[in-house]
Scaffold this motif. Structure first.
Motif, PDB file in Angstrom:
ATOM      1  N   GLU A   1      14.949 -56.763  40.799  1.00 48.96           N
ATOM      2  CA  GLU A   1      14.622 -55.565  40.020  1.00 48.96           C
ATOM      3  C   GLU A   1      15.867 -54.700  39.811  1.00 48.96           C
ATOM      4  O   GLU A   1      16.136 -54.222  38.709  1.00 48.96           O
ATOM      5  CB  GLU A   1      13.541 -54.762  40.750  1.00 48.96           C
ATOM      6  CG  GLU A   1      13.005 -53.588  39.968  1.00 48.96           C
ATOM      7  CD  GLU A   1      11.919 -52.842  40.718  1.00 48.96           C
ATOM      8  OE1 GLU A   1      11.548 -51.731  40.277  1.00 48.96           O
ATOM      9  OE2 GLU A   1      11.445 -53.347  41.758  1.00 48.96           O
ATOM     10  N   VAL A   2      16.643 -54.522  40.873  1.00 47.33           N
ATOM     11  CA  VAL A   2      17.868 -53.725  40.782  1.00 47.33           C
ATOM     12  C   VAL A   2      18.886 -54.386  39.866  1.00 47.33           C
ATOM     13  O   VAL A   2      19.455 -53.749  38.962  1.00 47.33           O
ATOM     14  CB  VAL A   2      18.478 -53.513  42.183  1.00 47.33           C
ATOM     15  CG1 VAL A   2      19.888 -52.922  42.076  1.00 47.33           C
ATOM     16  CG2 VAL A   2      17.594 -52.608  43.027  1.00 47.33           C
ATOM     17  N   MET A   3      19.113 -55.691  40.063  1.00 49.30           N
ATOM     18  CA  MET A   3      20.125 -56.385  39.270  1.00 49.30           C
ATOM     19  C   MET A   3      19.730 -56.451  37.795  1.00 49.30           C
ATOM     20  O   MET A   3      20.596 -56.398  36.915  1.00 49.30           O
ATOM     21  CB  MET A   3      20.365 -57.785  39.828  1.00 49.30           C
ATOM     22  CG  MET A   3      20.882 -57.817  41.270  1.00 49.30           C
ATOM     23  SD  MET A   3      22.382 -56.827  41.525  1.00 49.30           S
ATOM     24  CE  MET A   3      23.604 -57.831  40.683  1.00 49.30           C
ATOM     25  N   THR A   4      18.437 -56.554  37.526  1.00 50.01           N
ATOM     26  CA  THR A   4      17.972 -56.541  36.137  1.00 50.01           C
ATOM     27  C   THR A   4      18.298 -55.205  35.486  1.00 50.01           C
ATOM     28  O   THR A   4      18.788 -55.153  34.346  1.00 50.01           O
ATOM     29  CB  THR A   4      16.462 -56.805  36.073  1.00 50.01           C
ATOM     30  OG1 THR A   4      16.184 -58.104  36.611  1.00 50.01           O
ATOM     31  CG2 THR A   4      15.956 -56.743  34.637  1.00 50.01           C
ATOM     32  N   ALA A   5      18.037 -54.110  36.208  1.00 50.92           N
ATOM     33  CA  ALA A   5      18.334 -52.778  35.668  1.00 50.92           C
ATOM     34  C   ALA A   5      19.834 -52.609  35.421  1.00 50.92           C
ATOM     35  O   ALA A   5      20.243 -52.039  34.404  1.00 50.92           O
ATOM     36  CB  ALA A   5      17.826 -51.699  36.624  1.00 50.92           C
ATOM     37  N   VAL A   6      20.650 -53.102  36.337  1.00 46.19           N
ATOM     38  CA  VAL A   6      22.106 -53.016  36.172  1.00 46.19           C
ATOM     39  C   VAL A   6      22.547 -53.781  34.932  1.00 46.19           C
ATOM     40  O   VAL A   6      23.298 -53.273  34.089  1.00 46.19           O
ATOM     41  CB  VAL A   6      22.824 -53.572  37.424  1.00 46.19           C
ATOM     42  CG1 VAL A   6      24.329 -53.731  37.154  1.00 46.19           C
ATOM     43  CG2 VAL A   6      22.606 -52.657  38.619  1.00 46.19           C
TER      44      VAL A   6
END
Length: 513
Positions: free
Chosen positions: A447-452
């Motif tokens: 989820e974090v890496m997708t947002a980044v």
């Protein structure tokens, strides 16, 4: 590959008389592919100097994670080449075709399909799903050659009718003079465990060979599989980013890889799996008494050749157990080789989050520590940082009694008792038992890496992806770190991104997951 290979950004479809130009749409591409015939070639991010795949032993690393995996994401389904020079070519375990043709009963084959040739090729398609066990056996990660395969996946893959895959399994399990070709444990638990399959000893770990499908039914199923995976890649932001990113990549030559191996071996390079890099030098593995503690250059090159010789793999999203982590050629590639990849002719820079999963656990399970680092734990426990990193790869995926045996347990018990209690309670209450923790950690990481990645893409920055790390052109270093730090703060996960551009020039250990 005797020269640096530049990869194109756009997706192309070629046959004898047709070329799709830059203003393609995914729908037109997939539509063309879906109706393709044997003369049609699907090329995506074509390697410029790639030649037709030779009929030689090759390695299917559809889910090989021996160098980079944490023993949790091995449920990821089979990968596909990002472009297909021959859209009817598959790789199968050595000797299997001959035995199916000569010894499997015609009665069982005709139950699969009235045309025996079609039935044989459906059996071969099933066997492609076990190719990765070849390398699992070589590196010792799965010495018995078992592999989990979901019934739903097999049903879709061999979808002539809903029972086709079961009839294929029955035929491959037929007792023959030297034993059946296939073995199944016949144990499945909904939501927890799939059936496990493996080749029997006469075929286990014997190598992989190329085979060209000839029946229109088998080719159609393979093409349908390509179509489905391409469609899924379209829906995922990380996958779409990667397809755009590949345009600027240059792969190292074999000479460069061998020279780098010589340099690292001289430095005493040790992989993330704590294995010392060395060479087989044409010896059998048994020649080295400590071969299980070694990482052989030849194996790494074999991986690299498979991952690049026939094009980069289509980026593919893993299942729920992996949190939806994306797998591509670079996540599967040994990191010391990946470090040689150039972006627009320049050495790339990497950035990853410091001690990400422990800090995610603190955020998810009501912990209190801020910016926990591996060094902090190493200092407090008086153990090497490398040991802390290795323990953290599996600590949160363990059963309670296994956690208690870890040197990390005393730290969390003393410093994060509430978090530890919440983790343990969930392991006992969840339908996924002890594996629930890693599922949640992976899902939050993705989820974090997708947002980044989505934010970077909005700014026209496309990046390579290796789970909790990114690699990119050096011009983007400052901005990538800024975005990573901003996004992680939005999720209330108290850690920071670190740049590692200097480490790969003289590494002591692997730098990426």
């Amino acid at each position: 590959m005797q020269q640096n290979q530049s990869l194109l950004s756009n997706l192309y479809f070629f046959d004898n008389n047709f070329q799709l130009h830059d203003n393609f749409t995914y729908e037109s591409l997939l539509g063309k592919f879906h109706s393709s015939n044997q003369s049609t070639y699907l090329l995506i991010n074509d390697v410029l100097d790639n030649t037709f795949l030779k009929d030689k032993e090759v390695l299917d690393l559809s889910r090989v994670t021996a160098y980079n995996d944490d023993n949790i994401t091995t449920d990821i389904s089979a990968q596909l080449s990002l472009f297909v020079i021959n859209n009817n070519r598959i790789k199968i375990p050595s000797k299997v075709e001959y035995v199916i043709r000569k010894y499997v009963s015609r009665k069982l084959l005709k139950e699969i399909h009235k045309d025996v040739e079609v039935a044989i090729e459906l059996c071969l398609l099933f066997c492609t799903q076990l190719n990765s066990t070849y390398f699992d056996i070589k590196n010792g990660s799965q010495p018995n050659g078992w592999k989990s395969l979901r019934a739903e996946y097999l049903r879709d893959f061999l979808s002539l009718n809903p029972l086709t895959y079961k009839k294929v399994i029955t035929a491959l399990e037929e007792p023959l003079k030297k034993g059946a070709i296939l073995e199944c444990d016949h144990i499945s638990i909904i939501g927890e465990k799939n059936h496990f399959y493996r080749l029997t000893p006469p075929y286990l770990g014997k190598g992989i060979v190329s085979y060209d499908l000839k029946t229109k039914e088998a080719i159609a199923l393979l093409n349908k599989h390509y179509y489905r995976v391409l469609g899924e890649a379209k829906k995922n932001p990380i996958c779409e980013n990667l397809i755009r990113f590949y345009q600027d990549i240059s792969l190292p030559t074999m000479d460069q890889i061998k020279k780098e191996a010589d340099r690292l071996i001289a430095l005493g390079y040790v992989t993330k799996k704590d294995k010392k890099l060395t060479k087989l030098n044409k010896h059998a593995r048994s020649y080295y008494k400590n071969h299980k503690e070694l990482s052989f250059m030849e194996d790494a090159i074999e991986i690299f050749e498979y991952l690049t010789d026939n094009g980069l793999l289509i980026p593919t999203v893993g299942g729920e157990a992996s949190g939806g982590r994306v797998v591509d050629s670079f996540t599967l590639m040994p990191s010391w080789i990946r470090n040689l990849v150039l972006i627009n002719g320049q050495a790339h820079i990497e950035s990853d989050y410091s001690c990400l999963h422990p800090n995610i656990a603190i955020a998810l399970y009501d912990g209190s520590t801020s910016n926990l680092t591996h060094s902090d734990l190493g200092s407090e426990l008086n153990i090497e940082v490398k040991m802390v990193k290795n323990e953290h790869l599996s600590f949160f995926n363990k059963q309670f009694w296994q956690m208690k045996q870890s040197p990390l347990y005393s730290y969390y018990q003393q410093n994060e008792p509430r978090m530890l209690q919440n983790v343990i309670a969930e392991k006992y209450s969840s339908q996924y038992k002890h594996k629930i923790t890693s599922r949640r950690l992976f899902a939050k990481e993705v989820e974090v890496m997708t947002a980044v990645i989505q934010q970077l893409n909005k700014e026209g920055i496309f990046v390579g992806y290796v789970y909790d790390a990114l690699f990119f052109h050096p011009d983007y270093a400052k901005r990538v770190k800024e975005v990573m730090d901003t996004i992680i703060q939005q999720y209330a996960i108290k850690t920071i991104a670190k740049l590692s551009n200097d480490e790969k020039q003289n590494p002591a250990t692997e730098t990426l997951s």
